[in-house]
Structure formats: C-alpha cells, structure tokens
Enzyme design. Structure first.
Site, mmCIF file in Angstrom:
data_model
loop_
_atom_site.group_PDB
_atom_site.id
_atom_site.type_symbol
_atom_site.label_atom_id
_atom_site.label_comp_id
_atom_site.label_asym_id
_atom_site.label_seq_id
_atom_site.Cartn_x
_atom_site.Cartn_y
_atom_site.Cartn_z
ATOM 1 N N LYS A 128 0.869 -1.195 0.000
ATOM 2 C CA LYS A 128 0.000 0.000 0.000
ATOM 3 C C LYS A 128 0.891 1.225 0.000
ATOM 4 O O LYS A 128 2.029 1.175 0.463
ATOM 5 C CB LYS A 128 -0.871 0.014 1.263
ATOM 6 C CG LYS A 128 -2.069 0.936 1.159
ATOM 7 C CD LYS A 128 -3.213 0.250 0.442
ATOM 8 C CE LYS A 128 -4.360 1.165 0.150
ATOM 9 N NZ LYS A 128 -5.538 0.421 -0.332
ATOM 10 N N ASP A 168 -7.087 4.368 -4.665
ATOM 11 C CA ASP A 168 -7.703 4.257 -3.333
ATOM 12 C C ASP A 168 -8.307 5.645 -3.079
ATOM 13 O O ASP A 168 -8.512 6.406 -4.041
ATOM 14 C CB ASP A 168 -6.661 3.874 -2.264
ATOM 15 C CG ASP A 168 -7.315 3.433 -0.951
ATOM 16 O OD1 ASP A 168 -7.759 2.285 -0.858
ATOM 17 O OD2 ASP A 168 -7.404 4.256 -0.010
HETATM 18 P P1 NDP Z 1 -12.927 7.912 -3.129
HETATM 19 O O1 NDP Z 1 -11.846 8.907 -2.919
HETATM 20 O O2 NDP Z 1 -13.456 7.683 -4.486
HETATM 21 O O3 NDP Z 1 -14.174 8.244 -2.188
HETATM 22 C C1 NDP Z 1 -14.021 8.340 -0.809
HETATM 23 C C2 NDP Z 1 -15.368 8.717 -0.216
HETATM 24 O O4 NDP Z 1 -15.291 8.591 1.214
HETATM 25 C C3 NDP Z 1 -15.737 10.166 -0.493
HETATM 26 O O5 NDP Z 1 -17.125 10.288 -0.503
HETATM 27 C C4 NDP Z 1 -15.124 10.873 0.716
HETATM 28 O O6 NDP Z 1 -15.746 12.118 0.996
HETATM 29 C C5 NDP Z 1 -15.393 9.881 1.815
HETATM 30 N N1 NDP Z 1 -14.358 10.011 2.843
HETATM 31 C C6 NDP Z 1 -13.011 9.912 2.661
HETATM 32 N N2 NDP Z 1 -12.348 10.108 3.795
HETATM 33 C C7 NDP Z 1 -13.281 10.343 4.728
HETATM 34 C C8 NDP Z 1 -13.225 10.641 6.105
HETATM 35 N N3 NDP Z 1 -12.041 10.711 6.756
HETATM 36 N N4 NDP Z 1 -14.409 10.823 6.736
HETATM 37 C C9 NDP Z 1 -15.595 10.738 6.068
HETATM 38 N N5 NDP Z 1 -15.710 10.473 4.756
HETATM 39 C C10 NDP Z 1 -14.565 10.285 4.103
HETATM 40 O O7 NDP Z 1 -12.359 6.547 -2.500
HETATM 41 P P2 NDP Z 1 -12.865 5.063 -2.744
HETATM 42 O O8 NDP Z 1 -14.322 5.022 -2.965
HETATM 43 O O9 NDP Z 1 -11.958 4.432 -3.714
HETATM 44 O O10 NDP Z 1 -12.512 4.400 -1.326
HETATM 45 C C11 NDP Z 1 -13.462 4.307 -0.264
HETATM 46 C C12 NDP Z 1 -13.035 3.213 0.694
HETATM 47 O O11 NDP Z 1 -12.997 1.968 -0.001
HETATM 48 C C13 NDP Z 1 -11.643 3.370 1.318
HETATM 49 O O12 NDP Z 1 -11.649 2.818 2.612
HETATM 50 C C14 NDP Z 1 -10.769 2.519 0.411
HETATM 51 O O13 NDP Z 1 -9.591 2.091 1.064
HETATM 52 C C15 NDP Z 1 -11.719 1.358 0.149
HETATM 53 N N6 NDP Z 1 -11.433 0.530 -1.014
HETATM 54 C C16 NDP Z 1 -11.312 1.065 -2.267
HETATM 55 C C17 NDP Z 1 -11.091 0.258 -3.359
HETATM 56 C C18 NDP Z 1 -11.034 0.781 -4.748
HETATM 57 O O14 NDP Z 1 -10.925 -0.017 -5.670
HETATM 58 N N7 NDP Z 1 -11.132 2.080 -4.975
HETATM 59 C C19 NDP Z 1 -10.915 -1.197 -3.200
HETATM 60 C C20 NDP Z 1 -11.142 -1.673 -1.856
HETATM 61 C C21 NDP Z 1 -11.365 -0.818 -0.826
HETATM 62 P P3 NDP Z 1 -15.110 13.487 0.426
HETATM 63 O O15 NDP Z 1 -15.498 13.540 -1.013
HETATM 64 O O16 NDP Z 1 -15.717 14.537 1.265
HETATM 65 O O17 NDP Z 1 -13.635 13.361 0.640
HETATM 66 O O1 2IT Z 2 -7.968 -1.465 -0.808
HETATM 67 C C1 2IT Z 2 -7.888 -1.966 -1.942
HETATM 68 O O2 2IT Z 2 -7.993 -3.188 -2.129
HETATM 69 C C2 2IT Z 2 -7.679 -1.069 -3.086
HETATM 70 N N1 2IT Z 2 -7.631 0.136 -2.899
HETATM 71 C C3 2IT Z 2 -7.504 -1.630 -4.466
HETATM 72 C C4 2IT Z 2 -6.080 -2.040 -4.696
HETATM 73 C C5 2IT Z 2 -5.745 -2.478 -6.095
HETATM 74 O O3 2IT Z 2 -4.570 -2.792 -6.297
HETATM 75 O O4 2IT Z 2 -6.608 -2.504 -6.982
#
Ligand code: NDP
Ligand code: 2IT
Length: 449
Positions: A128, A168
């Site tokens: 990561k 992420d």
């Molecule tokens: P994005 O940046 O696309 O979206 C994040 C969302 O969460 C936004 O709505 C953001 O609000 C909100 N957010 C972020 N930080 C905070 C905080 N500290 N408090 C409250 N709301 C918050 O990220 P992703 O959708 O990609 O990721 C979301 C989660 O999913 C994370 O935990 C990530 O690690 C996990 N994840 C992502 C994967 C992926 O493929 N993208 C895969 C597996 C897990 P705002 O717009 O106000 O910042």
């Molecule tokens: O938390 C996660 O699994 C991710 N943000 C996706 C990682 C990846 O390599 O696609």
C-alpha cells in the site's frame, strides 16, 4: 490479551516497534485473534517464526514529494510505499491521497492487503502507499505536478513484476493517468505497472465498477447462504459517495434494493424515494463538488451536516464505503436498534472492534472488508493478466470472473470459520483463509539470512 504465549509475544513486539500506530495495531490485533486456533493446531508456524515475519513489512519507503502550485509556491508532502509481503506474488495495493495519511494508516492498509489479495485466489502480494497530499481544491495542473513528482521517486521501487500500485481514496482515473504517463516517460516502457488505468491505455473494463459490484455480489451470496434472503426489497444505507459507494449503489439497486442515504466527509443526504445516482455521479465525479448539492437538485431530499448520524437512518443493509473506523459502537447499536440484518464493509476497516462485536453478538450478518471489498484488487489482478497477454476481455467476461471470485471468497471464508470452530464468523474465516495460503508459501520459500 491472547491465550497463546506465542501470540502475546508477537503482539508485544509489534506494539514496541510501532508505538502509537493505532490503526496498524488494531488491524494486527484482529488478525492475530482470528489466528489463535490456527497457531495452536500448527506448531510449524511458531517454529518458523511465521507471525513475527508476517507483521513486519518486507520494505518501507518514505520519501519527500516537492511540487509547485499554480502561483509558483513550493509545497512538500510525504510519500509512502509499504511493500508488506511478496510470498504469493508481486506487491499489489492502492495509493491513498488524503491529509490523514501517515505510516500507521498505510501499514494497516498494507497488512490487510496481504490477506485480502490471498483471498482473491490470484497471485498478488500485499502493499500500500500514498501521501498526505490533499487533491481537494487543487487544479488539474497542480494534481498533475504532484503526481509526476510522486512518481519520479516511486518509479525507482515498482514495476509490473515487482510492485503494482492502483487507486484508493483520492486516487482515481485522473491521478492514475498522470502517474502512468510519468512512469512511462521515465522508464521508456509500456507495461502494466499500475492498475485502474484508462480504457485507452491498458485499463480493464469493469475495474471502475469492481469494488462496489463485488461488495454486493458478496453480500448477496452471504444473505442467500446464511439467511435464505437477498437484496430484493431491502432498504440500503451507503456511506461515502466515491468510487466504491457509487458502484455499490448501482449494483444494490440492480439487485432490487433501495438506497436511501449516502454521504461525504461533510455530511449525508437522505432520499426516501431512492437516491438518483445520475445526480450523485454528476456532482461527485464530474463537478468534484459536495454531496449537499444533491438537495438543490432533487425534490424531497434532506441534507444533514456531519457523517456519523447516517447510521441512525433506518435500513436493512448497511454498506460503509468511506473510511476506517467510521462505525463505532454507538453507531452499530443504532443500526441494530433499527433492525439492520446485514453489514457489508466496502471501505477498509470501517467498523471499530467494538462495533464488530456488537454486530456479531446481535446476530447481524457481517461481511468484513478483507473479503467483501476484494473485488477491486481482484479485478486489478485481471487487468494485470490482460496487460501481460496484450489482450482485453469484454465487460461481461470480467464481470462474470469477478462474480465467481466473490462467491468463492464467501465460501472459503465461511468454510475456514467452520473448520476452526467459529461457524458463521466471517471475520475469523476471512483472516484464516487468507493467512493459510501466504503462510504455506512463506514456509515453502524458507528464511533468508
Ligand atoms: P474515493 O476517494 O473515491 O471516495 C471516498 C469517499 O469517502 C468520499 O465520498 C469521501 O468524501 C469519503 N471520505 C473519505 N475520507 C473520509 C473521512 N475521513 N471521513 C468521512 N468520509 C470520508 O475513494 P474510494 O471510494 O476508492 O474508497 C473508499 C473506501 O474503499 C476506502 O476505505 C478505500 O480504502 C476502500 N477501497 C477502495 C477500493 C477501490 O478499488 N477504490 C478497493 C477496496 C477498498 P469526500 O469527497 O468529502 O472526501
Ligand atoms: O484497498 C484496496 O484493495 C484497493 N484500494 C484496491 C487495490 C488495487 O490494487 O486494486
């Protein structure tokens, strides 16, 4: 503390070497707790120091990221890449860009990624990275200069067969594009060094949708097998409004659920008619705006300041898709009091240990992040396969592979829990099933000294 002296010793060592890193310690504690019966049944693990090794990253790279804003002012952020474990494949995991990023956050994410990636059944190790840079409020050119500077250093440590980063929080298609361009410029090679790439330059169809879709496939299978139930007719609350939340909404709706609330880091919206996802996508993906704007565009919707009260909205299924520790014990109790039947973690470690215990004690079906959100990284691994073959599969091909991967992960986690006397506990099952393959590979590969 643990019953096993071995686990107590390992955890004390982690505490001593990583003082104050509360997210990392939280993630390690949960895994060790799950592994208690496995360690008891397999003395080879202690004899070969498997746990001491698995809790220590193979390599950690912390670096300076200087960049220049639109007014010519110089800024310095900190960059991170933690290459945690390469026993079963090249390091693989996302890059988080958010002001809250620090060593503890990146290490907890990297540690969990080891087991998640193993669960996918694909050959990917755990890693990561990220930075405390905040893309919010920055111009495209500022984001580009940051990404280029970040990649200038990161490029020395990654490669298509070594370490393959991805998106992420805060790292989406725009950032991956800028980083990929810089890597290519510096190395003069066109390889699958990043995933989540645009479709015109090596990205995979369905990677954008994969985490949210995969989460819903997992929850649907869990509901089906453990409760003879489904999304159909259920009220759903989803936190966040980013990549994971948006595509979780889309699939939950397709499966017959009604999503009534979503949020961002400022507050949440409630729309009892079912959230209009096109409006959310326009605000968050196109305009990069705030979720509260939704109520100016959709009649009858309400906005509330603050994030945590979203869990007081009555629902059958809760899908936390924003960030770590967003559901505490109080929020869990509010969900339980309102009759929630299933919780599926789209974000990484969104429930505190007290919240997880509350759900499990109340008999709520609980799908832990490592298993439930593994669809994103699984599809990243499918992107790597397509890049290696210089070929691309159709959306339907990738989506059907994703679906069978998620169904398999559910059954592997369910069966592992049952095998070690923890039937129905998917937290333990996911940790055990993910761990077993990595431990076998580490045992087979010996100790380097
Ligand atoms: P994005 O940046 O696309 O979206 C994040 C969302 O969460 C936004 O709505 C953001 O609000 C909100 N957010 C972020 N930080 C905070 C905080 N500290 N408090 C409250 N709301 C918050 O990220 P992703 O959708 O990609 O990721 C979301 C989660 O999913 C994370 O935990 C990530 O690690 C996990 N994840 C992502 C994967 C992926 O493929 N993208 C895969 C597996 C897990 P705002 O717009 O106000 O910042
Ligand atoms: O938390 C996660 O699994 C991710 N943000 C996706 C990682 C990846 O390599 O696609």
């Amino acid at each position: 503390m643990f019953k096993s002296d071995y686990l107590n010793r390992v955890y004390a060592g982690v505490e001593a070497r990583n003082p104050g890193e509360k997210e990392f310690l939280q993630a390690v504690y949960e895994v060790l707790e799950s592994l208690e019966p496995v360690v008891e049944a397999n003395p080879r693990l202690e004899a070969n120091g498997i746990l001491e090794r698995i809790v220590e990253p193979e390599r950690q790279i912390f670096f300076r990221v200087p960049w220049v804003d639109d007014n010519g002012k110089v800024h310095v952020n900190r960059g991170f890449r933690v290459q945690f474990n390469s026993a079963i494949g090249p390091y693989k995991g996302g890059l988080r860009l958010h002001p809250s990023v620090n060593a503890s956050v990146i290490k907890f994410l990297g540690f969990e990624q080891i087991f998640k990636n193993s669960l996918t059944s694909l050959p990917i190790g755990g890693g990561k990275g990220g930075s405390d840079f905040d893309p919010k409020g920055k111009s495209d050119m500022e984001v580009m200069r940051f990404c280029q500077s970040f990649m200038t250093e990161l490029s020395k440590h990654i490669g298509a067969d070594t370490d393959v980063p991805a998106g992420d929080i805060g790292t989406g298609a725009r950032e991956i594009g800028f980083m990929y361009g810089q890597y290519k410029r510096l190395r003069n090679e066109f390889t699958g060094v990043l995933t989540g790439k645009g479709l015109t330059y090596g990205g995979s169809l369905a990677r954008t949708e994969a985490t949210g879709y995969g989460l819903c496939y997992f929850v649907e299978e869990m509901l089906n097998c453990m409760k003879n139930d489904s999304f159909k007719g259920k009220t759903v609350v989803i936190s966040g409004s980013g990549n994971v939340a948006i595509y979780a909404n889309k699939k939950a709706t397709e499966l017959g659920g009604k999503v009534v609330a979503m949020s961002d880091s400022n507050g949440y919206i409630v729309d009892m008619n079912g959230i209009n996802l096109d409006v959310v996508k326009q605000i968050k993906e196109v305009e990069r705006g705030r979720i509260k704007e939704y109520v100016n565009r959709v009649k009858g919707a309400k906005y509330h300041e603050g994030c945590s009260d979203i869990w007081t909205v009555k629902c059958d299924i809760a899908l936390p898709c924003a960030t770590q520790n967003e559901i505490n014990e109080e929020s869990a109790k509010a969900l339980i009091a309102n009759g929630v039947i299933a919780v599926g973690e789209g974000a990484n470690m969104p429930s505190t240990p007290e919240a997880v215990a509350a759900f499990q004690n109340a008999g709520v079906l609980f799908a832990p992040a490592k298993a439930a959100n593994a669809g994103g990284v699984a599809t990243s691994a499918l992107e790597m396969s397509q890049n290696s073959m210089r070929y691309s599969w159709t959306f339907e091909e990738v989506d059907s592979k994703l679906k069978s991967i998620m169904v398999n992960i559910f059954h592997n986690a369910y069966d592992a829990a049952e095998k070690y006397g923890k039937k129905g506990n998917l937290v333990a099952g996911a940790n055990i099933a993910g761990f077993e393959k990595v431990a076998e590979a580490m045992l087979a590969q010996g100790v380097a000294y």
